[in-house]
Design an enzyme around this catalytic site. Structure first.
Site, PDB file in Angstrom:
ATOM      1  N   GLY A  28       0.770  -1.232   0.000  1.00 40.61           N
ATOM      2  CA  GLY A  28       0.000   0.000   0.000  1.00 40.61           C
ATOM      3  C   GLY A  28       0.804   1.286   0.000  1.00 40.61           C
ATOM      4  N   SER A  29       2.015   1.304  -0.542  1.00 45.91           N
ATOM      5  CA  SER A  29       2.752   2.576  -0.594  1.00 45.91           C
ATOM      6  C   SER A  29       2.060   3.575  -1.524  1.00 45.91           C
ATOM      7  CB  SER A  29       4.202   2.350  -1.021  1.00 45.91           C
ATOM      8  OG  SER A  29       4.294   1.995  -2.382  1.00 45.91           O
ATOM      9  N   ASN A  30       1.467   3.102  -2.604  1.00 43.92           N
ATOM     10  CA  ASN A  30       0.678   4.015  -3.454  1.00 43.92           C
ATOM     11  C   ASN A  30      -0.572   4.478  -2.728  1.00 43.92           C
ATOM     12  OD1 ASN A  30       1.591   4.574  -6.376  1.00 43.92           O
ATOM     13  ND2 ASN A  30       2.130   2.436  -6.083  1.00 43.92           N
ATOM     14  N   ARG A  81     -15.332 -15.219 -10.250  1.00 42.14           N
ATOM     15  CA  ARG A  81     -15.025 -13.787 -10.221  1.00 42.14           C
ATOM     16  C   ARG A  81     -16.268 -12.924 -10.086  1.00 42.14           C
ATOM     17  NH1 ARG A  81      -9.398 -12.688 -11.810  1.00 42.14           N
ATOM     18  NH2 ARG A  81      -8.550 -14.678 -12.453  1.00 42.14           N
ATOM     19  N   MET A 106      -4.264  -6.979  -7.116  1.00 40.21           N
ATOM     20  CA  MET A 106      -3.702  -7.991  -8.000  1.00 40.21           C
ATOM     21  C   MET A 106      -4.722  -8.994  -8.513  1.00 40.21           C
ATOM     22  SD  MET A 106      -0.823  -6.763  -8.310  1.00 40.21           S
ATOM     23  CE  MET A 106       0.087  -7.991  -9.225  1.00 40.21           C
ATOM     24  N   ARG A 107      -5.943  -8.552  -8.737  1.00 37.93           N
ATOM     25  CA  ARG A 107      -6.943  -9.421  -9.342  1.00 37.93           C
ATOM     26  C   ARG A 107      -7.423  -8.807 -10.652  1.00 37.93           C
ATOM     27  NH1 ARG A 107      -6.260 -14.184  -7.949  1.00 37.93           N
ATOM     28  NH2 ARG A 107      -8.331 -14.723  -8.685  1.00 37.93           N
ATOM     29  N   LEU A 109     -10.107  -7.854 -13.190  1.00 36.75           N
ATOM     30  CA  LEU A 109     -11.532  -7.566 -13.022  1.00 36.75           C
ATOM     31  C   LEU A 109     -12.287  -7.871 -14.319  1.00 36.75           C
ATOM     32  CD1 LEU A 109     -10.944  -4.222 -11.154  1.00 36.75           C
ATOM     33  CD2 LEU A 109     -11.923  -6.290 -10.134  1.00 36.75           C
ATOM     34  N   ASN A 123      -5.889   2.983 -12.474  1.00 28.39           N
ATOM     35  CA  ASN A 123      -4.888   2.004 -12.074  1.00 28.39           C
ATOM     36  C   ASN A 123      -3.507   2.605 -12.262  1.00 28.39           C
ATOM     37  OD1 ASN A 123      -3.869  -0.649 -11.326  1.00 28.39           O
ATOM     38  ND2 ASN A 123      -3.262  -0.853 -13.473  1.00 28.39           N
ATOM     39  N   HIS A 125       0.346   1.514 -13.048  1.00 26.76           N
ATOM     40  CA  HIS A 125       1.074   0.365 -13.606  1.00 26.76           C
ATOM     41  C   HIS A 125       2.547   0.714 -13.717  1.00 26.76           C
ATOM     42  CE1 HIS A 125       1.635  -3.341 -15.846  1.00 26.76           C
ATOM     43  NE2 HIS A 125       2.346  -2.669 -16.724  1.00 26.76           N
ATOM     44  N   SER A 152       2.784   4.455 -15.256  1.00 24.14           N
ATOM     45  CA  SER A 152       1.628   5.040 -15.945  1.00 24.14           C
ATOM     46  C   SER A 152       0.388   4.989 -15.053  1.00 24.14           C
ATOM     47  CB  SER A 152       1.314   4.250 -17.228  1.00 24.14           C
ATOM     48  OG  SER A 152       2.445   4.126 -18.063  1.00 24.14           O
ATOM     49  N   ASP A 161      -4.380  -3.496 -18.396  1.00 26.03           N
ATOM     50  CA  ASP A 161      -3.378  -2.435 -18.561  1.00 26.03           C
ATOM     51  C   ASP A 161      -3.570  -1.695 -19.877  1.00 26.03           C
ATOM     52  OD1 ASP A 161      -1.130  -4.916 -17.350  1.00 26.03           O
ATOM     53  OD2 ASP A 161      -2.404  -3.545 -16.236  1.00 26.03           O
ATOM     54  N   GLU A 190       5.806   6.723  -9.092  1.00 25.31           N
ATOM     55  CA  GLU A 190       4.412   6.294  -8.933  1.00 25.31           C
ATOM     56  C   GLU A 190       3.721   7.148  -7.858  1.00 25.31           C
ATOM     57  OE1 GLU A 190       3.670   2.069  -8.512  1.00 25.31           O
ATOM     58  OE2 GLU A 190       5.555   1.613  -9.518  1.00 25.31           O
TER      59      GLU A 190
HETATM   60  N1  LIG Z   1      -9.942  -5.598 -16.249  1.00 25.91           N
HETATM   61  C1  LIG Z   1      -8.840  -5.131 -15.622  1.00 25.91           C
HETATM   62  N2  LIG Z   1      -8.534  -5.602 -14.392  1.00 25.91           N
HETATM   63  C2  LIG Z   1      -7.413  -5.139 -13.776  1.00 25.91           C
HETATM   64  C3  LIG Z   1      -6.559  -4.218 -14.407  1.00 25.91           C
HETATM   65  C4  LIG Z   1      -6.918  -3.744 -15.707  1.00 25.91           C
HETATM   66  O1  LIG Z   1      -6.208  -2.901 -16.312  1.00 25.91           O
HETATM   67  N3  LIG Z   1      -8.063  -4.217 -16.279  1.00 25.91           N
HETATM   68  N4  LIG Z   1      -5.378  -3.813 -13.793  1.00 25.91           N
HETATM   69  C5  LIG Z   1      -4.912  -4.766 -12.813  1.00 25.91           C
HETATM   70  C6  LIG Z   1      -3.624  -4.437 -12.145  1.00 25.91           C
HETATM   71  N5  LIG Z   1      -2.616  -5.232 -12.833  1.00 25.91           N
HETATM   72  C7  LIG Z   1      -1.639  -4.524 -13.483  1.00 25.91           C
HETATM   73  O2  LIG Z   1      -1.564  -3.268 -13.427  1.00 25.91           O
HETATM   74  C8  LIG Z   1      -2.679  -6.651 -12.812  1.00 25.91           C
HETATM   75  C9  LIG Z   1      -3.020  -7.305 -11.622  1.00 25.91           C
HETATM   76  C10 LIG Z   1      -3.112  -8.700 -11.596  1.00 25.91           C
HETATM   77  C11 LIG Z   1      -2.853  -9.457 -12.733  1.00 25.91           C
HETATM   78  C12 LIG Z   1      -2.999 -10.953 -12.665  1.00 25.91           C
HETATM   79  O3  LIG Z   1      -2.523 -11.663 -13.537  1.00 25.91           O
HETATM   80  N6  LIG Z   1      -3.701 -11.419 -11.615  1.00 25.91           N
HETATM   81  C13 LIG Z   1      -3.995 -12.884 -11.436  1.00 25.91           C
HETATM   82  C14 LIG Z   1      -3.649 -13.307 -10.032  1.00 25.91           C
HETATM   83  C15 LIG Z   1      -2.239 -12.904  -9.691  1.00 25.91           C
HETATM   84  C16 LIG Z   1      -2.019 -13.049  -8.171  1.00 25.91           C
HETATM   85  O4  LIG Z   1      -3.018 -13.265  -7.448  1.00 25.91           O
HETATM   86  O5  LIG Z   1      -0.850 -12.903  -7.763  1.00 25.91           O
HETATM   87  C17 LIG Z   1      -5.477 -13.157 -11.616  1.00 25.91           C
HETATM   88  O6  LIG Z   1      -6.301 -12.218 -11.377  1.00 25.91           O
HETATM   89  O7  LIG Z   1      -5.799 -14.310 -11.910  1.00 25.91           O
HETATM   90  C18 LIG Z   1      -2.494  -8.814 -13.910  1.00 25.91           C
HETATM   91  C19 LIG Z   1      -2.410  -7.411 -13.952  1.00 25.91           C
HETATM   92  C20 LIG Z   1      -5.990  -5.060 -11.793  1.00 25.91           C
HETATM   93  N7  LIG Z   1      -7.106  -5.592 -12.514  1.00 25.91           N
HETATM   94  N1  LIG Z   2       0.025  -4.713 -12.494  1.00 26.84           N
HETATM   95  C1  LIG Z   2      -0.216  -4.074 -11.240  1.00 26.84           C
HETATM   96  C2  LIG Z   2       1.083  -3.769 -10.568  1.00 26.84           C
HETATM   97  O1  LIG Z   2       2.100  -4.399 -10.818  1.00 26.84           O
HETATM   98  N2  LIG Z   2       1.037  -2.751  -9.703  1.00 26.84           N
HETATM   99  C3  LIG Z   2       2.211  -2.380  -8.962  1.00 26.84           C
HETATM  100  O2  LIG Z   2       2.211  -3.027  -7.702  1.00 26.84           O
HETATM  101  C4  LIG Z   2       2.969  -2.220  -6.796  1.00 26.84           C
HETATM  102  C5  LIG Z   2       2.134  -2.038  -5.558  1.00 26.84           C
HETATM  103  O3  LIG Z   2       2.926  -1.425  -4.573  1.00 26.84           O
HETATM  104  P1  LIG Z   2       2.198  -0.735  -3.323  1.00 26.84           P
HETATM  105  O4  LIG Z   2       1.280  -1.767  -2.729  1.00 26.84           O
HETATM  106  O5  LIG Z   2       3.350  -0.361  -2.430  1.00 26.84           O
HETATM  107  O6  LIG Z   2       1.452   0.461  -3.841  1.00 26.84           O
HETATM  108  C6  LIG Z   2       3.210  -0.862  -7.492  1.00 26.84           C
HETATM  109  O7  LIG Z   2       4.542  -0.788  -7.985  1.00 26.84           O
HETATM  110  C7  LIG Z   2       2.241  -0.894  -8.636  1.00 26.84           C
HETATM  111  O8  LIG Z   2       2.679  -0.162  -9.778  1.00 26.84           O
END
Ligand SMILES: Nc1nc2c(c(=O)[nH]1)N[C@@H](CN(C=O)c1ccc(C(=O)N[C@@H](CCC(=O)O)C(=O)O)cc1)CN2
Ligand SMILES: NCC(=O)N[C@@H]1O[C@H](COP(=O)([O-])[O-])[C@@H](O)[C@H]1O
Length: 228
Positions: A28-30, A81, A106-107, A109, A123, A125, A152, A161, A190
């Site tokens: 959660g630093s962001n 989901r 990290m899910r 959507l 988001n 990234h 971004s 993304d 970020e």
């Molecule tokens: N529909 C969208 N959903 C999400 C987006 C998006 O742009 N469109 N951004 C992501 C964040 N993200 C990258 O920025 C990202 C997060 C998670 C995954 C992924 O592969 N997740 C897996 C599980 C991985 C894990 O639990 O460690 C999954 O959901 O099966 C890819 C990109 C957030 N959602």
């Molecule tokens: N694809 C999504 C992704 O990789 N997001 C990245 O996860 C980190 C979360 O750090 P944080 O929990 O310290 O904010 C951040 O670097 C963010 O850009």
């Protein structure tokens, strides 16, 4: 599924502010950068909920310390989901959320959920999109010998993304960088661009023409460097 409230809920806050929920999965630093931004007296945004799919996410502790309501909706508790996301929507609806910020959430959507938040969900990234969509961005940039990298903020679309870019920040890749040192340099940026992007969206300074974001009427993304 668990949720907590806070005394700040009762205050109702400034009615002119956009009500923001931040979704996290980790440290959660962001989120902290967004909390600090929204604590400014002139902020057009107010964080009313921090929600995580991970009960152990340190971001939940950051929220609690800031007096922000938290909720845990663990994706492992649901068969699919859509039902997971239905539980998330219930928490967002209960707090009349206007904007959703994904901050290390990290899910992936579904299109149904993303469609509910069209042009209202951001988001962050860790790459210069459209380069390096997906995960492990710093490792991939290093493997490719990139001399420039960055981060971004984009509006979320069903495709991962993807979506209109609001702000990007560029950093140099240094000869002795490894994934950790590069990630640390990107993370500093970020924490600059995400608060700025939320402020712009909450203030009504973002419009979208097709898949192009206009920032204060000018075609995005804004491009920052470390020295801006
Ligand atoms: N529909 C969208 N959903 C999400 C987006 C998006 O742009 N469109 N951004 C992501 C964040 N993200 C990258 O920025 C990202 C997060 C998670 C995954 C992924 O592969 N997740 C897996 C599980 C991985 C894990 O639990 O460690 C999954 O959901 O099966 C890819 C990109 C957030 N959602
Ligand atoms: N694809 C999504 C992704 O990789 N997001 C990245 O996860 C980190 C979360 O750090 P944080 O929990 O310290 O904010 C951040 O670097 C963010 O850009």
């Amino acid at each position: 599924m668990t949720a907590t409230g806070t005394t700040s809920e009762a205050s109702g806050g400034n009615t002119g502010q956009k009500r923001v929920a931040v979704l996290v999965s980790g440290g959660g630093s962001n989120l902290q950068a967004l909390i600090d931004e929204c604590a400014k007296p002139d902020s057009p945004a107010r964080i009313v909920l921090v929600l995580s799919n991970n009960a152990d996410a340190y971001g939940l502790q950051r929220a609690a310390k800031a007096g922000i309501a938290t909720a845990v909706v663990n994706h492992r508790d649901f068969q699919d989901r859509p039902s997971f996301e239905q539980a998330i929507m219930a928490e967002l609806d209960a707090r009349n959320v206007d904007i959703v910020c994904l901050a290390g959430f990290m899910r992936v959507l579904t299109p149904g959920f993303v469609g509910n938040w069209h042009d209202r969900m951001l988001n962050i990234h860790p790459s210069l999109l459209p380069a390096y969509k997906g995960l492990h961005t710093h490792e991939r940039a290093l493997e490719d010998g990139m001399t420039e990298h960055g981060c971004s903020v984009h509006l979320v679309r069903p495709a991962l993304d993807d979506g209109p870019l609001l702000i990007q920040a560029k950093v140099p890749v240094l000869p002795d960088d490894d994934a950790d040192s590069l990630a640390a340099r990107v993370l500093v940026q970020e924490h600059r661009i995400y608060p700025a992007a939320l402020r712009l969206l909450a203030a009504g300074a973002i419009t979208v023409d097709g898949e192009l974001a206009l920032v204060d009427g000018r075609p995005g993304p804004m491009i920052w460097t470390e020295t801006d």
